[in-house]
Each structure stands twice: as structure tokens, then as C-alpha cells.
Design an enzyme around this catalytic site. Structure first.
Site, mmCIF file in Angstrom:
data_model
loop_
_atom_site.group_PDB
_atom_site.id
_atom_site.type_symbol
_atom_site.label_atom_id
_atom_site.label_comp_id
_atom_site.label_asym_id
_atom_site.label_seq_id
_atom_site.Cartn_x
_atom_site.Cartn_y
_atom_site.Cartn_z
ATOM 1 N N TYR A 1 -21.490 4.864 1.451
ATOM 2 C CA TYR A 1 -21.967 5.851 2.429
ATOM 3 C C TYR A 1 -23.158 6.620 1.866
ATOM 4 O O TYR A 1 -23.109 7.136 0.759
ATOM 5 C CB TYR A 1 -20.833 6.802 2.805
ATOM 6 C CG TYR A 1 -19.723 6.118 3.566
ATOM 7 C CD1 TYR A 1 -18.408 6.143 3.108
ATOM 8 C CD2 TYR A 1 -20.002 5.401 4.718
ATOM 9 C CE1 TYR A 1 -17.391 5.490 3.802
ATOM 10 C CE2 TYR A 1 -19.007 4.738 5.424
ATOM 11 C CZ TYR A 1 -17.696 4.796 4.958
ATOM 12 O OH TYR A 1 -16.714 4.131 5.649
ATOM 13 N N HIS B 1 -21.463 9.272 7.915
ATOM 14 C CA HIS B 1 -20.469 9.876 7.023
ATOM 15 C C HIS B 1 -20.880 11.260 6.546
ATOM 16 O O HIS B 1 -20.665 11.624 5.368
ATOM 17 C CB HIS B 1 -20.231 8.940 5.833
ATOM 18 C CG HIS B 1 -18.799 8.874 5.394
ATOM 19 N ND1 HIS B 1 -18.296 9.691 4.420
ATOM 20 C CD2 HIS B 1 -17.777 8.117 5.825
ATOM 21 C CE1 HIS B 1 -16.999 9.414 4.257
ATOM 22 N NE2 HIS B 1 -16.653 8.469 5.096
HETATM 23 C C1 GCO Z 1 -14.418 4.905 8.362
HETATM 24 C C2 GCO Z 1 -14.236 5.994 7.373
HETATM 25 C C3 GCO Z 1 -13.572 5.620 6.105
HETATM 26 C C4 GCO Z 1 -13.258 6.871 5.291
HETATM 27 C C5 GCO Z 1 -11.967 6.696 4.559
HETATM 28 C C6 GCO Z 1 -11.555 7.944 3.814
HETATM 29 O O1 GCO Z 1 -15.253 5.090 9.237
HETATM 30 O O2 GCO Z 1 -13.690 3.946 8.318
HETATM 31 O O3 GCO Z 1 -15.381 6.731 7.249
HETATM 32 O O4 GCO Z 1 -14.257 4.709 5.393
HETATM 33 O O5 GCO Z 1 -14.290 7.174 4.435
HETATM 34 O O6 GCO Z 1 -10.990 6.389 5.477
HETATM 35 O O7 GCO Z 1 -10.451 7.714 3.050
HETATM 36 MG MG MG Z 2 -16.174 6.937 9.191
#
Ligand code: GCO
Ligand code: MG
Length: 444
Positions: free
Chosen positions: A197, A252
Site C-alpha cells: 500500500y 489505503h
Molecule cells: C483490503 C484491506 C486489507 C487490510 C487488511 C488489514 O482492502 O483488503 O485494505 O488489505 O489492509 O485487512 O489487516
Molecule cells: Mg482496503
């Protein structure tokens, strides 16, 4: 017996029958003035247990609710990957003694009372614990009714659940290959990310490390390299993979709101299906400006724990997809209400569905997706062999569609012996810091 006698006897018989019925209904209506007879025998909760397992290296917490009917139990997802043990304590030390002896049939009543039993509420730990109990009660109700849960809430609105796959790559070439692979698997919706991210691999000036600030293991992520690379990523994938593919992206909440708005405007020409989490929940009031500045569909909500976070954004039509993590909101009972609210404001569902949900949690997502009108898209996960061993009945994916099986309840069971073979990873689960070059903390 001649014909006349036969008719006379028959007439007498019917008259007697209707008198009997009349007296009965009288009795029934008399009784209905009192408390109507329960068709389902009472079912008491006898134990609420937390099961820990990590068949895919994520720290899953699954709640098992046992009942007064031998062999009848329910499963619910209470997975909070960054604080699993806190959730286990909330379940074992508080929800178990609270729920024992209570009626397993009265889900809403139990939810409301468990929700306020801590007086303070709407937080990630207690909501996950509550979700485990709540989902398990829906599983039990489906098993009692002999129906999959989606049938209990109105049946199917679609034959299966369209879902999106994840594609990532350290550079656009690697990403392009991953997109092609997911296309070959039948996915029409693909989320594209360049590395982790915020594309931290593109940031190179870790001045805070040179200055001995923070710890060397802290991650460097500067905004500019990500903000410059992301439109180019979309441009490359559109050129290499075509126009008919639906592209999703997760910002994110890694950049400042003003930068997020500028990036969204740059992505418009690539027609994203949605861009998720452009800002952090703490900056929810910025959505009015985001809405005014861009036509890119916005998805938000995986970090939400409280109605204060989702009601306003939905009723003011400031987002297009609500992306809550069912167990972080308090469970299936809550998510149903969120879906219903969202329908009236043209907001569609895109429930959070990555690795940090158990197959029970994924099944709950899909049962809800099947039954609501305002379904948008579902995030998907492939379950490895270990998960299928621990959770018989895992949802399956074919041609980009998620399927649950037609067994009663969620259709997912748990093999506790197998679950014990997959202990949690060493690391407790918390997120390590992410920093700008000067050491400033970034919301991960
Ligand atoms: C997504 C999320 C995840 C989170 C994670 C945190 O869109 O799937 O952003 O990647 O970062 O679930 O533990
Ligand atoms: Mg997400």
C-alpha cells in the site's frame, strides 16, 4: 345400508368434525389471547468458545456456540488479526458467562444486550467478539430451519456473487502479468496495486533511519513517488489489458486528503470501478470535497466500527460502495441493517474480504451478497488446502464468482483437531510503523 342411510351417516360425520374444529379454534384463539404455543422447542446457549487457528498464517478467531440440543452448534467469525488475543479474552471472560442459559433463538435481543453489556461500545475488540456470537446464532437458526442463511433473509437475488481478485507487482510489467493470470481465471474485476500500500518500494530516502529515529525495521513511504506512479500504473494496465476490464485500487488512506483528491482526478480517465479508502476515517468530513471534485466511484468502510462512521456518509450519498468488515461492525445482524440503509441511498455493498477473515466470515459476506438488492462487488480470497481441511465447506470461486454451498446455516464447519495444527505465527500481529522520510508516522 341403502343410499339414503349412507348420505345421512356421512352428513352427520361432517357435522361432528366441524364442531370439533370449531371448539379447537376456539381453544386456539382462546390460547392466542394468552401466549401462543412455541413450535420450536426452547434452545439455550450452553457455552461460547473461541477457537484460534492460522491455516493461512492469519490469526483467525472463530466462535463456537454450543446449545442445549446435543450436536447443534453454530460458528461465527471474530477475526481481528492485529489483536486476536484481546478478542479471545472478551469472548471467554465476558460473552460466554453473559450468554450462557439465554435463548439462542432471539438473536436481535441477545445482540442488543451483549452490545450494551460493556456500557462502552463500538470498538474493534468488543465488536469482533460480539460478531462471533451473533454469526454463530445465525448459523444455528439456519440449521434449525434446515436452510442456508441467505434463504432466511429473503433468498437469492443473483445466482452467484461476482468478486474481484488481487493483482500486484513491484513494477508495471509484473503487475500486468498478474492481471493476465487473474483474467485467465475468469475474473472481470481486478484490484491493481504497485507493491504494498502506497508503493513503499518506490521511496528511497529513509532520512529518519540515517538519523537513528524510530527502528531500522520501520517502513519508509513517501507520498510523491506513489502519487506519480499510480496514474502511470493505470495507464499501463489499460493499454496492456484493455478497456473492458474493471479496475479497482486501494489508496489505503496513505496520503493527505488534498493529494488524494488530486490523484482521484488524475485517475478519472482510466474509469476505475472504484477507488477505496482515499482518506482515513478520522478525515471523513473531507468526503464532501472529494465528492464535489471527482466522479471516480468511492469505496469506504473497512476500518469502520461505529454507526457514527457509516450513517452520515451513506445518507448524504458521499460514497458509492460501503466496505465494512462484518465482524468489525458487530456481526451479520449489523451488516444486514447497513445494507438496508445503503439501498435507499444508492450505495452498494463491497464487504471487506481479504485474508483476515475466516472462511465463516467469508461465507457470511457471500450469504448477505446473495440476498440483498444493492450488491456491488465482493472481495475474494482463495482458500488453501490447510484452510479447507480446517473449515470443511469453504466458499468456492469459479469463473470470477463466489459460491457458498446449499447446506443449512453458513455451510462451513470446523475441524478442531486440524485447527490445532496451525498455531498463530510468532509475531503478535500488530502493524509495524510506516514513516515519511523525516520519520513522521503514516496511517498504514
Ligand atoms: C483490503 C484491506 C486489507 C487490510 C487488511 C488489514 O482492502 O483488503 O485494505 O488489505 O489492509 O485487512 O489487516
Ligand atoms: Mg482496503
Amino acid at each position: 345400508m341403502n343410499r339414503r342411510e349412507l348420505i345421512k351417516t356421512f352428513a352427520l360425520g361432517t357435522a361432528a368434525g366441524s364442531v370439533g374444529w370449531l371448539t379447537n379454534t376456539d381453544a386456539n384463539s382462546a390460547e392466542s389471547r394468552g401466549t401462543p404455543k412455541r413450535v420450536l422447542p426452547p434452545l439455550k446457549i450452553t457455552k461460547v468458545r473461541a477457537i484460534r487457528t492460522a491455516p493461512q498464517r492469519t490469526r483467525l478467531v472463530v466462535v463456537k456456540v454450543e446449545t442445549s440440543e446435543s450436536g447443534l452448534y453454530g460458528l461465527g467469525c471474530a477475526t481481528f488479526n492485529q489483536r486476536p488475543l484481546a478478542v479471545v479474552t472478551a469472548i471467554e471472560e465476558y460473552l460466554d458467562p453473559f450468554a450462557r442459559g439465554r435463548d439462542a433463538d432471539f438473536i436481535e435481543d441477545l445482540w442488543q444486550n451483549a452490545y450494551t453489556s460493556s456500557y462502552w461500545r463500538n470498538g474493534p475488540v468488543l465488536n469482533n467478539a460480539l460478531s462471533g456470537l451473533d454469526m454463530a446464532l445465525w448459523d444455528i437458526k439456519g440449521k434449525r430451519a434446515g436452510m442456508p442463511v441467505y434463504q432466511l433473509i429473503g433468498g437469492k437475488c443473483r445466482f452467484a456473487v461476482d468478486c474481484y481478485a488481487h493483482s500486484t507487482g513491484r513494477d508495471v510489467k509484473e503487475l500486468e502479468d498478474s492481471v493476465h493470470q487473474n483474467r485467465e481465471l475468469g475474473f472481470r474485476h481486478i484490484r491493481i496495486q504497485l507493491g504494498g500500500y502506497g508503493s513503499p518500494q518506490l521511496s528511497t530516502e529513509a532520512h529518519f533511519k540515517d538519523a537513528g529515529f524510530g527502528l531500522p525495521k520501520d517502513t519508509l513511504m513517501d507520498a510523491q513517488p506513489y502519487l506519480k506512479a499510480t496514474p502511470k500504473m493505470f495507464e499501463h494496465i489499460r493499454a496492456a489489458c484493455g478497456d473492458d476490464i474493471e479496475l479497482l485500487h486501494d489508496m489505503h488512506e496513505r496520503v493527505e486528503p488534498r493529494d488524494a483528491i488530486r490523484l482521484l482526478k488524475e485517475l478519472e480517465r482510466y474509469r476505475p470501478f472504484f477507488v477505496e479508502d482515499p482518506i482515513a476515517p478520522e478525515a471523513n468530513d473531507y468526503f464532501r470535497q472529494i465528492r464535489a471534485a471527482t466522479t471516480v466511484p468511492i469505496a469506504m468502510g473497512e476500518l469502520f466500527n461505529s454507526p457514527h462512521e457509516w450513517v452520515g456518509l451513506i445518507k448524504d450519498r458521499l460514497i458509492d460502495f460501503i466496505r465494512v468488515h462484518l465482524s468489525q461492525t458487530g456481526g451479520f445482524t449489523v451488516a444486514r441493517k447497513i445494507a438496508t440503509l445503503a439501498e435507499w441511498f444508492n450505495v452498494r455493498s463491497a464487504w471487506h474480504g481479504p485474508g483476515d477473515l475466516s472462511p465463516v466470515g467469508h461465507a457470511a459476506n457471500i450469504h448477505l451478497d446473495l440476498a440483498i438488492h444493492n450488491f456491488g462487488i465482493q472481495e475474494s480470497l482463495r482458500f488453501n488446502e490447510a484452510s479447507q481441511e480446517v473449515f470443511p465447506g469453504c466458499p468456492t470461486i469459479t469463473n470470477g464468482y463466489f459460491y457458498v454451498n446449499e447446506a443449512p446455516g453458513w455451510g462451513v464447519d470446523i475441524n478442531e483437531e486440524a485447527a490445532s495444527k496451525y498455531p498463530y505465527p510468532e509475531h503478535p500481529g500488530y502493524w509495524e510503523p510506516v514513516r515519511r522520510r523525516d520519520g513522521t508516522a503514516v496511517r498504514p
